[in-house]
Enzyme design. Structure first.
Site, PDB file in Angstrom:
ATOM      1  N   TYR A  68       0.821  -1.218   0.000  1.00 12.87           N
ATOM      2  CA  TYR A  68       0.000   0.000   0.000  1.00 12.87           C
ATOM      3  C   TYR A  68       0.857   1.271   0.000  1.00 12.87           C
ATOM      4  CZ  TYR A  68      -4.474  -2.360   0.111  1.00 12.87           C
ATOM      5  OH  TYR A  68      -5.574  -3.100  -0.250  1.00 12.87           O
ATOM      6  N   ARG A  71       1.706   1.718  -3.541  1.00 14.86           N
ATOM      7  CA  ARG A  71       0.562   2.250  -4.296  1.00 14.86           C
ATOM      8  C   ARG A  71       0.325   3.723  -3.963  1.00 14.86           C
ATOM      9  NH1 ARG A  71      -4.446  -1.263  -3.642  1.00 14.86           N
ATOM     10  NH2 ARG A  71      -5.339   0.485  -4.762  1.00 14.86           N
ATOM     11  N   ASP A 105      -7.216   6.983  -4.851  1.00 20.79           N
ATOM     12  CA  ASP A 105      -6.016   7.697  -5.299  1.00 20.79           C
ATOM     13  C   ASP A 105      -6.093   9.217  -5.164  1.00 20.79           C
ATOM     14  OD1 ASP A 105      -7.647   8.527  -7.506  1.00 20.79           O
ATOM     15  OD2 ASP A 105      -7.006   6.799  -8.690  1.00 20.79           O
ATOM     16  N   HIS A 120     -14.454   3.648  -0.915  1.00 18.03           N
ATOM     17  CA  HIS A 120     -13.485   2.649  -0.439  1.00 18.03           C
ATOM     18  C   HIS A 120     -12.301   3.298   0.266  1.00 18.03           C
ATOM     19  CE1 HIS A 120     -15.135  -0.475  -3.557  1.00 18.03           C
ATOM     20  NE2 HIS A 120     -15.907  -0.326  -2.507  1.00 18.03           N
ATOM     21  N   CYS A 148       3.232   2.466  15.414  1.00 16.37           N
ATOM     22  CA  CYS A 148       2.689   3.585  16.193  1.00 16.37           C
ATOM     23  C   CYS A 148       3.356   3.576  17.573  1.00 16.37           C
ATOM     24  CB  CYS A 148       1.175   3.385  16.328  1.00 16.37           C
ATOM     25  SG  CYS A 148       0.326   4.640  17.307  1.00 16.37           S
ATOM     26  N   CYS A 150       2.018   3.482  20.311  1.00 14.30           N
ATOM     27  CA  CYS A 150       1.271   2.596  21.220  1.00 14.30           C
ATOM     28  C   CYS A 150       1.667   1.133  21.029  1.00 14.30           C
ATOM     29  CB  CYS A 150      -0.236   2.766  21.022  1.00 14.30           C
ATOM     30  SG  CYS A 150      -0.888   1.849  19.606  1.00 14.30           S
ATOM     31  N   PRO A 214     -13.992   1.199 -22.294  1.00 14.98           N
ATOM     32  CA  PRO A 214     -13.591   0.582 -23.574  1.00 14.98           C
ATOM     33  C   PRO A 214     -14.099  -0.843 -23.729  1.00 14.98           C
ATOM     34  CG  PRO A 214     -11.671   0.894 -22.130  1.00 14.98           C
ATOM     35  CD  PRO A 214     -12.847   1.479 -21.418  1.00 14.98           C
ATOM     36  N   GLU A 215     -14.511  -1.478 -22.606  1.00 14.31           N
ATOM     37  CA  GLU A 215     -14.962  -2.876 -22.654  1.00 14.31           C
ATOM     38  C   GLU A 215     -16.410  -2.972 -22.204  1.00 14.31           C
ATOM     39  OE1 GLU A 215     -12.870  -5.207 -23.652  1.00 14.31           O
ATOM     40  OE2 GLU A 215     -11.068  -3.948 -23.631  1.00 14.31           O
ATOM     41  N   ALA A 231     -11.687   6.824 -21.064  1.00  8.92           N
ATOM     42  CA  ALA A 231     -12.323   8.000 -20.468  1.00  8.92           C
ATOM     43  C   ALA A 231     -11.625   9.302 -20.846  1.00  8.92           C
ATOM     44  CB  ALA A 231     -12.340   7.847 -18.948  1.00  8.92           C
TER      45      ALA A 231
HETATM   46  C1  BV8 Z   1     -18.900  -5.381   2.450  1.00 13.18           C
HETATM   47  C2  BV8 Z   1      -9.948  -0.790  -1.722  1.00 13.18           C
HETATM   48  C3  BV8 Z   1     -20.315  -5.719   4.371  1.00 13.18           C
HETATM   49  C4  BV8 Z   1      -8.541  -1.007  -1.366  1.00 13.18           C
HETATM   50  C5  BV8 Z   1     -11.417  -2.490  -2.685  1.00 13.18           C
HETATM   51  C6  BV8 Z   1     -22.814  -9.201  -2.838  1.00 13.18           C
HETATM   52  C7  BV8 Z   1     -22.569 -10.136  -3.839  1.00 13.18           C
HETATM   53  C8  BV8 Z   1     -21.307 -10.711  -3.986  1.00 13.18           C
HETATM   54  C9  BV8 Z   1     -20.271 -10.353  -3.122  1.00 13.18           C
HETATM   55  C10 BV8 Z   1     -20.497  -9.427  -2.152  1.00 13.18           C
HETATM   56  C11 BV8 Z   1     -21.762  -8.873  -2.019  1.00 13.18           C
HETATM   57  N1  BV8 Z   1     -21.703  -7.975  -0.982  1.00 13.18           N
HETATM   58  C12 BV8 Z   1     -20.464  -7.977  -0.481  1.00 13.18           C
HETATM   59  C13 BV8 Z   1     -19.711  -8.853  -1.154  1.00 13.18           C
HETATM   60  C14 BV8 Z   1     -18.286  -9.156  -0.882  1.00 13.18           C
HETATM   61  C15 BV8 Z   1     -17.325  -8.159  -1.439  1.00 13.18           C
HETATM   62  C16 BV8 Z   1     -17.464  -8.167  -2.964  1.00 13.18           C
HETATM   63  O1  BV8 Z   1     -18.045  -7.311  -3.565  1.00 13.18           O
HETATM   64  N2  BV8 Z   1     -16.889  -9.160  -3.611  1.00 13.18           N
HETATM   65  C17 BV8 Z   1     -16.974  -9.286  -5.058  1.00 13.18           C
HETATM   66  C18 BV8 Z   1     -15.615  -8.947  -5.683  1.00 13.18           C
HETATM   67  C19 BV8 Z   1     -17.448 -10.650  -5.388  1.00 13.18           C
HETATM   68  N3  BV8 Z   1     -17.534  -6.828  -0.903  1.00 13.18           N
HETATM   69  C20 BV8 Z   1     -17.012  -6.434   0.254  1.00 13.18           C
HETATM   70  O2  BV8 Z   1     -16.340  -7.184   0.948  1.00 13.18           O
HETATM   71  C21 BV8 Z   1     -17.302  -5.010   0.690  1.00 13.18           C
HETATM   72  N4  BV8 Z   1     -17.715  -4.920   2.037  1.00 13.18           N
HETATM   73  O3  BV8 Z   1     -19.685  -5.899   1.706  1.00 13.18           O
HETATM   74  O4  BV8 Z   1     -19.160  -5.129   3.780  1.00 13.18           O
HETATM   75  C22 BV8 Z   1     -19.912  -6.939   5.095  1.00 13.18           C
HETATM   76  C23 BV8 Z   1     -18.933  -6.891   6.044  1.00 13.18           C
HETATM   77  C24 BV8 Z   1     -18.588  -8.033   6.741  1.00 13.18           C
HETATM   78  C25 BV8 Z   1     -19.225  -9.226   6.435  1.00 13.18           C
HETATM   79  C26 BV8 Z   1     -20.196  -9.259   5.460  1.00 13.18           C
HETATM   80  C27 BV8 Z   1     -20.539  -8.090   4.774  1.00 13.18           C
HETATM   81  C28 BV8 Z   1     -16.036  -4.177   0.641  1.00 13.18           C
HETATM   82  C29 BV8 Z   1     -15.498  -4.068  -0.741  1.00 13.18           C
HETATM   83  C30 BV8 Z   1     -14.322  -3.096  -0.781  1.00 13.18           C
HETATM   84  C31 BV8 Z   1     -13.166  -3.685  -1.509  1.00 13.18           C
HETATM   85  N5  BV8 Z   1     -12.118  -2.689  -1.620  1.00 13.18           N
HETATM   86  N6  BV8 Z   1     -10.325  -1.813  -2.656  1.00 13.18           N
HETATM   87  C32 BV8 Z   1      -7.612  -1.123  -2.524  1.00 13.18           C
HETATM   88  O5  BV8 Z   1      -7.751  -0.347  -3.473  1.00 13.18           O
HETATM   89  O6  BV8 Z   1      -6.690  -1.946  -2.407  1.00 13.18           O
HETATM   90  S1  BV8 Z   1     -11.890  -3.303  -4.120  1.00 13.18           S
HETATM   91  C33 BV8 Z   1     -11.275  -2.812  -5.604  1.00 13.18           C
HETATM   92  O7  BV8 Z   1     -12.339  -3.023  -6.521  1.00 13.18           O
HETATM   93  C34 BV8 Z   1     -10.862  -1.431  -5.959  1.00 13.18           C
HETATM   94  O8  BV8 Z   1     -10.316  -0.677  -4.948  1.00 13.18           O
HETATM   95  C35 BV8 Z   1     -12.072  -0.744  -6.499  1.00 13.18           C
HETATM   96  O9  BV8 Z   1     -12.502   0.167  -5.525  1.00 13.18           O
HETATM   97  C36 BV8 Z   1     -13.071  -1.838  -6.648  1.00 13.18           C
HETATM   98  C37 BV8 Z   1     -13.828  -1.821  -7.920  1.00 13.18           C
HETATM   99  O10 BV8 Z   1     -13.018  -2.151  -9.014  1.00 13.18           O
HETATM  100  P1  BV8 Z   1     -13.089  -1.267 -10.309  1.00 13.18           P
HETATM  101  O11 BV8 Z   1     -12.809   0.114  -9.898  1.00 13.18           O
HETATM  102  O12 BV8 Z   1     -14.355  -1.529 -11.013  1.00 13.18           O
HETATM  103  O13 BV8 Z   1     -11.829  -1.801 -11.158  1.00 13.18           O
HETATM  104  P2  BV8 Z   1     -11.739  -3.027 -12.168  1.00 13.18           P
HETATM  105  O14 BV8 Z   1     -10.296  -3.291 -12.403  1.00 13.18           O
HETATM  106  O15 BV8 Z   1     -12.570  -4.149 -11.737  1.00 13.18           O
HETATM  107  O16 BV8 Z   1     -12.388  -2.480 -13.525  1.00 13.18           O
HETATM  108  C38 BV8 Z   1     -11.736  -1.471 -14.282  1.00 13.18           C
HETATM  109  C39 BV8 Z   1     -12.651  -1.089 -15.428  1.00 13.18           C
HETATM  110  O17 BV8 Z   1     -12.082   0.028 -16.091  1.00 13.18           O
HETATM  111  C40 BV8 Z   1     -12.817  -2.193 -16.476  1.00 13.18           C
HETATM  112  O18 BV8 Z   1     -14.203  -2.333 -16.776  1.00 13.18           O
HETATM  113  C41 BV8 Z   1     -12.041  -1.675 -17.701  1.00 13.18           C
HETATM  114  O19 BV8 Z   1     -12.625  -2.074 -18.937  1.00 13.18           O
HETATM  115  C42 BV8 Z   1     -12.177  -0.177 -17.492  1.00 13.18           C
HETATM  116  N7  BV8 Z   1     -11.112   0.632 -18.097  1.00 13.18           N
HETATM  117  C43 BV8 Z   1      -9.821   0.302 -18.363  1.00 13.18           C
HETATM  118  N8  BV8 Z   1      -9.177   1.336 -18.909  1.00 13.18           N
HETATM  119  C44 BV8 Z   1     -10.081   2.348 -19.021  1.00 13.18           C
HETATM  120  C45 BV8 Z   1     -11.311   1.904 -18.503  1.00 13.18           C
HETATM  121  N9  BV8 Z   1     -12.409   2.673 -18.484  1.00 13.18           N
HETATM  122  C46 BV8 Z   1     -12.295   3.935 -18.947  1.00 13.18           C
HETATM  123  N10 BV8 Z   1     -11.134   4.443 -19.445  1.00 13.18           N
HETATM  124  C47 BV8 Z   1     -10.014   3.689 -19.493  1.00 13.18           C
HETATM  125  N11 BV8 Z   1      -8.874   4.215 -19.972  1.00 13.18           N
HETATM  126 ZN    ZN Z   2      -1.492   3.384  17.989  1.00 12.60          ZN
END
Ligand code: BV8
Ligand code: ZN
Length: 249
Positions: A68, A71, A105, A120, A148, A150, A214-215, A231
């Protein structure tokens, strides 16, 4: 000039009163930051359960915090691109524009958007996992993992899988989506919940849904219009079309 979006869509967008832009990692791709789920994305090289969960942090805090910190350094070096800037410029048309982002970011803030909801969290602030003390990422202690006073360890203020989203941000995002008449989804695979559910919230409220990517994504079929491309190209071009409808000749 050939139009990017159907005229009716640009005309309706130009007449919107409450606009929400919902973004994911794709908007920052042209700033040099990796996406997650693309073929060359971060999750093609790393497993989310090894790096983006509380369990991973407990198991190997040095590895997780080093990843991190790296990043954060990349985000700090990156510059907002033409896509971020186009969105910020839309505030001249929609003073109540809200940017709801899954990104950590801070590039929307740095491009001048004034109302950004970070669902997030952010890489730019960290907190002690034991006592909750806050630190700017740029001022973390030198040790790895960053310790920290602590005796606890600092972690990034991001939301990991299995953690709950910041309630105030999510509630406000949902309320803004319910009353939006324009909802522009940019650069997200719409696969992470509950954030992805906001698209359905906006659609149920009657918003015009426009996707920029794009996808194809699970959302593409439900969008009134898809701007199929990066974008940084699509958003400035679409801005020019909307401008035409804002100031008819
Ligand atoms: C939670 C932060 C309650 C840190 C991230 C319901 C159904 C199924 C699963 C779940 C559900 N509810 C909850 C879940 C579980 C889970 C989840 O969603 N799992 C999925 C993956 C199956 N969710 C959670 O755990 C969430 N919390 O539900 O809390 C709870 C609590 C306890 C117990 C039970 C419930 C928390 C989720 C937070 C995850 N944090 N990251 C870090 O950055 O390291 S996730 C990560 O994915 C990213 O940070 C980002 O925020 C997120 C989304 O991804 P995208 O931004 O969409 O990126 P991706 O690469 O996927 O897509 C990129 C897109 O850009 C593509 O489409 C591509 O074509 C396009 N692209 C590429 N180039 C371009 C472009 N577009 C435009 N221009 C370009 N040039
Ligand atoms: Zn502390």
């Amino acid at each position: 000039m050939s139009l990017l979006a159907p005229e009716a869509v640009s005309r309706r967008a130009a007449a919107a009163r409450r606009a929400v832009v919902f973004t994911g990692a794709g908007i920052s791709q042209e700033s040099g930051l990796g996406t997650f789920r693309d073929a060359d994305g971060l999750w093609s090289r790393f497993r989310p359960e090894d790096l983006a969960t509380p369990e991973a942090f407990a198991r190997d805090p040095e590895r997780v915090t080093s990843w991190y910190i790296e990043r954060f350094e990349q985000a700090r070096r990156a510059e907002p691109n033409a896509g971020h800037r186009a969105i910020a410029s839309w505030e001249r048309w929609f003073p109540s524009l809200v940017v709801v982002t899954q990104n950590v970011d801070r590039l929307h803030h740095r491009s001048g958007s004034s109302d950004v909801l970070e669902l997030h969290g952010t890489l730019w602030t960290w907190r002690c996992a034991r006592c909750g003390a806050k630190r700017d990422a740029a001022a973390l202690p030198e040790q790895r993992p960053p310790a920290c006073v602590c005796g606890g360890i600092f972690r990034p203020d991001v939301v990991w899988f299995g953690e709950t989203l910041p309630l105030a941000e999510f509630d406000r995002a949902a309320a803004e989506c319910r009353r939006a008449d324009l909802f522009v989804v940019v650069g997200t695979s719409a696969t992470v919940w509950p954030a992805a559910g906001l698209i359905e919230t906006a659609a149920a409220g009657g918003a015009l849904i426009v996707e920029v990517n794009p996808e194809a994504t699970p959302l593409s079929g439900a969008a009134a219009c898809v701007l199929r491309g990066p974008a940084g190209e699509m958003l400035p071009r679409w801005s020019r079309e909307i401008e035409r409808w804002r100031s008819p000749a």
